[in-house]
Design a protein around this motif. Structure first.
Motif, PDB file in Angstrom:
ATOM      1  N   TYR A  69     -19.783  73.871  59.816  1.00  0.00           N
ATOM      2  CA  TYR A  69     -18.385  74.314  59.918  1.00  0.00           C
ATOM      3  C   TYR A  69     -18.338  75.490  60.892  1.00  0.00           C
ATOM      4  O   TYR A  69     -19.361  76.099  61.199  1.00  0.00           O
ATOM      5  N   THR A  70     -17.156  75.799  61.376  1.00  0.00           N
ATOM      6  CA  THR A  70     -17.003  76.897  62.324  1.00  0.00           C
ATOM      7  C   THR A  70     -16.900  78.228  61.589  1.00  0.00           C
ATOM      8  O   THR A  70     -16.572  78.287  60.405  1.00  0.00           O
ATOM      9  N   ASN A  71     -17.198  79.297  62.313  1.00  0.00           N
ATOM     10  CA  ASN A  71     -17.028  80.635  61.764  1.00  0.00           C
ATOM     11  C   ASN A  71     -15.543  80.861  61.473  1.00  0.00           C
ATOM     12  O   ASN A  71     -14.695  80.611  62.330  1.00  0.00           O
ATOM     13  N   LYS A  72     -15.239  81.317  60.271  1.00  0.00           N
ATOM     14  CA  LYS A  72     -13.838  81.435  59.856  1.00  0.00           C
ATOM     15  C   LYS A  72     -13.090  82.563  60.560  1.00  0.00           C
ATOM     16  O   LYS A  72     -11.875  82.517  60.696  1.00  0.00           O
ATOM     17  N   THR A  73     -13.813  83.585  61.010  1.00  0.00           N
ATOM     18  CA  THR A  73     -13.182  84.706  61.709  1.00  0.00           C
ATOM     19  C   THR A  73     -13.029  84.435  63.193  1.00  0.00           C
ATOM     20  O   THR A  73     -11.999  84.708  63.791  1.00  0.00           O
ATOM     21  N   ASN A  74     -14.097  83.869  63.782  1.00  0.00           N
ATOM     22  CA  ASN A  74     -14.087  83.573  65.213  1.00  0.00           C
ATOM     23  C   ASN A  74     -14.681  82.183  65.434  1.00  0.00           C
ATOM     24  O   ASN A  74     -15.899  82.032  65.512  1.00  0.00           O
TER      25      ASN A  74
END
Length: 300
Positions: free
Chosen positions: A124-129
């Protein structure tokens, strides 16, 4: 019959392929680990001697991938995270503290040769950036209240590489994109003209044709889905409380309350601000807002 698709984003799959000791598969994993952390997988050995290819249950029951260096002075833990879970992130952070702590007893001084690392391979992608591909942080020692520069945590966010591999010919991008594949057809495109990736795909197909392995794999998939469902229910319960004050406000408060409780608990257990912000993907300002309640309580 077509073999069951087996994903690389499973701890059990890593351990099974590792135990097979195929040189090309090992080279594939070593290339990935070295790119993420600069560590050489060949310097380490799997610590769980009881694991056996003759007994898949032993592999699926021991979920952690813990390796120790051949000189017995360094540990490496690898976590395959197929989906974002706040509970899993907190568990991973707690676990790296535990394995680092195995190198010393109580408050005895650290030895400089100690080195411990945790690699989180995230689907999954980084939730902040969302644009971040790899992040590197250090371990906070709550006992001595210091940051240990020789205890490292690496996070790699795989979706970024799925995009990169289509615009770049770098082999490592295709290696990492293999973890994001949802079918053997996708893998074939990435594995083309590469001996190691082709062998990885072949070994996964063999596992997908092994009814015994597939049985345990399906149970693992079900348990992960059940865990995700429970977390969704937990979020829904928080949202439901807020619905009494309005749908929009309720959704925000329900999620934020869970986040606030997690931040306070981590803080009270000695986690650093940096670790809390990274774990919850929140800003420094938001963390200060959450922890302000503790200051208010102390003043009262």
């Amino acid at each position: 019959m077509e073999p069951r698709f087996i994903s690389l984003t499973k701890d059990s799959v890593f351990k099974t392929l590792y135990l097979k000791k195929n040189k090309d598969v090992f080279k594939f994993y070593e290339r990935v680990i070295e790119y993420i952390s600069k560590l050489k997988l060949s310097d380490y050995e799997l610590t769980m001697n009881e694991l056996s290819l003759e007994n898949y249950e032993s592999i699926f029951n021991k979920l952690d991938i813990l390796l120790i260096s051949k000189d017995k002075k360094r540990k490496l833990n690898i976590e395959m995270n197929s989906q974002y879970s706040l509970a899993s992130i907190n568990k991973n952070n707690t676990y790296v503290m535990k394995i680092a702590g195995d190198f010393y007893a109580g408050k005895k001084p650290y030895k400089e040769e100690i080195n411990c690392a945790q690699i989180n391979i995230n689907a999954y992608t980084n939730k902040t950036n969302p644009g971040i591909d790899i992040s590197h942080s250090y371990f906070y020692d709550p006992i001595n209240k210091i940051v240990r520069m020789n205890v490292d945590v690496y996070d790699v966010y795989l979706p970024v590489y799925k995009e990169l591999c289509y615009n770049n010919q770098e082999d490592i991008y295709k290696d990492l994109a293999m973890f994001m594949c949802k079918s053997y057809e996708e893998m074939e495109t990435l594995a083309k003209d590469n001996k190691e990736r082709t062998k990885v795909m072949e070994e996964l197909k063999k596992l997908g044709s092994d009814k015994n392995f597939v049985g345990y794999y399906d149970i693992e998939e079900y348990e992960e889905a059940l865990k995700e469902e429970k977390e969704e229910i937990g979020r829904a319960e928080g949202i439901a409380i807020g619905l009494k004050k309005g749908i929009a406000q309720g959704i925000e408060q329900g999620i934020e309350q869970k986040e606030k409780e997690a931040a306070i608990n981590l803080h009270l257990n000695g986690a650093s601000d940096e670790l809390i912000m990274k774990s919850l993907n929140i800003t420094k300002e938001k963390l200060e807002e959450y922890l302000n309640v503790l200051n208010t309580t102390e003043e009262a």
